[in-house]
Write an enzyme that holds these catalytic residues in place. Structure first.
Site, mmCIF file in Angstrom:
data_model
loop_
_atom_site.group_PDB
_atom_site.id
_atom_site.type_symbol
_atom_site.label_atom_id
_atom_site.label_comp_id
_atom_site.label_asym_id
_atom_site.label_seq_id
_atom_site.Cartn_x
_atom_site.Cartn_y
_atom_site.Cartn_z
ATOM 1 N N ILE A 134 83.996 -102.634 53.586
ATOM 2 C CA ILE A 134 82.551 -102.557 52.199
ATOM 3 C C ILE A 134 83.424 -101.392 51.767
ATOM 4 O O ILE A 134 83.516 -100.543 52.015
ATOM 5 C CB ILE A 134 81.242 -102.528 53.039
ATOM 6 C CG1 ILE A 134 81.375 -103.468 53.655
ATOM 7 C CG2 ILE A 134 80.703 -101.686 52.093
ATOM 8 C CD1 ILE A 134 79.920 -103.204 54.027
ATOM 9 N N TYR A 153 83.436 -102.489 69.761
ATOM 10 C CA TYR A 153 82.261 -102.843 68.524
ATOM 11 C C TYR A 153 82.935 -104.400 68.468
ATOM 12 O O TYR A 153 81.173 -104.793 67.597
ATOM 13 C CB TYR A 153 83.281 -101.722 66.910
ATOM 14 C CG TYR A 153 82.655 -102.669 65.860
ATOM 15 C CD1 TYR A 153 81.601 -102.004 65.990
ATOM 16 C CD2 TYR A 153 83.398 -103.073 64.468
ATOM 17 C CE1 TYR A 153 80.676 -102.294 64.355
ATOM 18 C CE2 TYR A 153 82.955 -102.965 63.127
ATOM 19 C CZ TYR A 153 81.588 -102.773 63.535
ATOM 20 O OH TYR A 153 80.732 -103.448 62.060
HETATM 21 N N1 NAD Z 1 80.797 -100.515 55.985
HETATM 22 C C1 NAD Z 1 81.800 -101.646 56.584
HETATM 23 O O1 NAD Z 1 82.836 -101.534 55.883
HETATM 24 C C2 NAD Z 1 81.355 -103.087 57.180
HETATM 25 C C3 NAD Z 1 81.766 -103.642 57.572
HETATM 26 C C4 NAD Z 1 81.341 -104.972 58.539
HETATM 27 C C5 NAD Z 1 79.694 -104.196 59.429
HETATM 28 N N2 NAD Z 1 79.402 -103.328 58.661
HETATM 29 C C6 NAD Z 1 78.326 -102.975 59.574
HETATM 30 O O2 NAD Z 1 77.248 -102.414 58.186
HETATM 31 C C7 NAD Z 1 76.502 -101.523 58.937
HETATM 32 C C8 NAD Z 1 75.576 -100.982 58.157
HETATM 33 O O3 NAD Z 1 77.156 -100.244 58.051
HETATM 34 P P1 NAD Z 1 77.678 -98.722 57.457
HETATM 35 O O4 NAD Z 1 79.035 -99.241 56.599
HETATM 36 O O5 NAD Z 1 76.586 -98.006 56.304
HETATM 37 O O6 NAD Z 1 78.230 -97.562 58.053
HETATM 38 P P2 NAD Z 1 77.739 -96.263 58.313
HETATM 39 O O7 NAD Z 1 78.829 -95.342 59.895
HETATM 40 O O8 NAD Z 1 78.026 -95.686 57.342
HETATM 41 O O9 NAD Z 1 76.126 -95.989 58.268
HETATM 42 C C9 NAD Z 1 75.344 -96.318 59.653
HETATM 43 C C10 NAD Z 1 74.324 -95.344 60.183
HETATM 44 O O10 NAD Z 1 73.288 -95.251 61.118
HETATM 45 C C11 NAD Z 1 72.949 -94.265 61.626
HETATM 46 N N3 NAD Z 1 72.775 -94.018 63.242
HETATM 47 C C12 NAD Z 1 73.253 -93.689 64.141
HETATM 48 N N4 NAD Z 1 73.001 -94.345 65.140
HETATM 49 C C13 NAD Z 1 71.954 -94.634 64.920
HETATM 50 C C14 NAD Z 1 70.693 -94.856 65.553
HETATM 51 N N5 NAD Z 1 71.234 -94.642 67.195
HETATM 52 N N6 NAD Z 1 69.415 -95.046 65.480
HETATM 53 C C15 NAD Z 1 69.456 -95.077 64.197
HETATM 54 N N7 NAD Z 1 70.636 -94.271 63.197
HETATM 55 C C16 NAD Z 1 71.982 -94.567 63.868
HETATM 56 C C17 NAD Z 1 73.726 -92.856 60.926
HETATM 57 O O11 NAD Z 1 73.604 -91.893 61.027
HETATM 58 C C18 NAD Z 1 74.280 -94.031 59.746
HETATM 59 O O12 NAD Z 1 74.212 -93.077 58.809
HETATM 60 C C19 NAD Z 1 76.593 -101.966 60.248
HETATM 61 O O13 NAD Z 1 75.860 -101.963 61.229
HETATM 62 C C20 NAD Z 1 78.024 -102.526 60.611
HETATM 63 O O14 NAD Z 1 78.113 -102.202 61.087
HETATM 64 C C21 NAD Z 1 79.578 -101.912 57.528
#
Ligand code: NAD
Length: 315
Positions: A171, A141
């Site tokens: 988050i 990751y």
């Molecule tokens: N949630 C956190 O704590 C956190 C922290 C740091 C960074 N981020 C970043 O923020 C962004 C969003 O994170 P999140 O928490 O909403 O993640 P999440 O896992 O809740 O949601 C990710 C979404 O992406 C979709 N997805 C997966 N593969 C896909 C593909 N090939 N094409 C299209 N859609 C696809 C999934 O179905 C899901 O709905 C990501 O880049 C993550 O790395 C999140």
């Protein structure tokens, strides 16, 4: 302004989408996800396409037909899931981003791409981690997040694509459950505190990590994209920090509102190793100076709000 969101059904997307609709108009936000519409939370309205972000042809068709000018690229595999499926994580997190940057280059879209505290590694200074420092992550990751930051910078310098992003901490939200990250405990703990008055945590009690409450995460995503480009020296991957705490600290704050609350531990070695390799707390001076980052919620304000919202919802 016409916005497309990838990964819109995830934890961040399901709350960023309504916030963007409120700000720019419901008809100006197009939602996409690899999952189908049936899994979309009812709170969301608007136009939805099922889209794998690696499917360039379909992506180009949607961006062209809908006259998209800005993309929030949220589709990704998160830390713990990426560690269990590293090949797929590379493919989605890197090739997905590549297809987004290519469509942005051709159609002149601006792009917001979240990076993460996982873009740092065990050699990075752990406390007050600087904006510009050693980035040698040991997880897939983290590797994809560093490569993504660099790729976004490359598209800005080479092609003038308006790429921007932040390094999000964990988050915490009360709408959609997190998607397989290492900081997920800090969401689960509130649900269990209300339901059972106890929680078994998969990280050790003294594991410090940066966290952010969802309203501040949304504010960061909107404010950075609206910032004056002339003031942005970093553009991609701004450190943003709101609070840093351990499971023991969080339990103490929950006990302020639920005195009987108890925490116990059953450590998951994979997620503990990920957490141990990340900073305790980021220094976010560049975000504050370059685009006015100023989070609203600390651990106490967040805990009070989380517990009240979840109790009112009967969670
Ligand atoms: N949630 C956190 O704590 C956190 C922290 C740091 C960074 N981020 C970043 O923020 C962004 C969003 O994170 P999140 O928490 O909403 O993640 P999440 O896992 O809740 O949601 C990710 C979404 O992406 C979709 N997805 C997966 N593969 C896909 C593909 N090939 N094409 C299209 N859609 C696809 C999934 O179905 C899901 O709905 C990501 O880049 C993550 O790395 C999140």
């Amino acid at each position: 302004m016409k916005i497309l969101i990838t990964g819109s059904l995830g934890q961040l997307g399901s709350e960023l989408a309504p916030a963007l609709m409120k700000r720019y108009g419901e008809n100006n936000v197009v939602l996409t996800d690899i999952k189908s519409i049936e899994e979309k939370p009812q709170s969301e309205q608007g136009l939805f396409f099922q889209l794998d972000c690696r499917d360039s042809q379909k992506l180009f068709e949607i961006v062209s037909k809908e006259k998209i000018t800005r993309i929030y690229h949220l589709a990704a595999l998160l830390s713990a899931v990426a560690e269990s499926r590293p090949q797929e994580a590379w493919d989605i997190n890197i090739n997905g981003l590549y297809s987004i940057l290519e469509v942005a280059r051709v159609h002149g879209c601006s792009v917001f791409t979240p990076s993460s505290i996982a873009a740092f590694g065990p050699n990075t200074p752990k406390d007050y981690t600087p904006q510009d420092t050693i980035q040698q992550p040991t997880s897939m990751y983290g590797v994809t997040k560093v490569a993504g930051e660099l790729l976004c910078n490359y598209y800005f310098h080479k092609y003038g694509v308006d790429t921007r992003g932040v390094r999000y901490p964990g988050i915490i939200s009360n709408v959609t459950m997190p998607g397989g990250g290492t900081t997920d405990y800090a969401v689960e703990i509130y649900y269990e505190a209300i339901k059972k008055k106890r929680y078994t945590c998969f990280l050790g009690g003294d594991t410090y990590l940066d966290m952010i409450y969802m309203p501040d995460a949304i504010k960061a995503a909107i404010d950075l994209m609206e910032a004056n480009p002339a003031k942005l020296r970093h553009r991609n991957a701004f450190n943003v920090s709101a609070m840093s705490f351990s499971p023991e600290d969080l339990s103490a704050y929950i006990r302020k509102y639920i005195p009987q609350f108890e925490i116990s531990y059953n450590i998951d070695p994979v997620r503990q190793a990920l957490a141990n390799s990340w900073p305790n707390m980021l220094e976010d001076y560049a975000a504050r100076v370059e685009w006015g980052w100023d989070p609203e919620y600390d651990i106490d304000a967040m805990t009070s709000d989380m517990l009240e919202v979840l109790k009112n919802r009967g969670a």
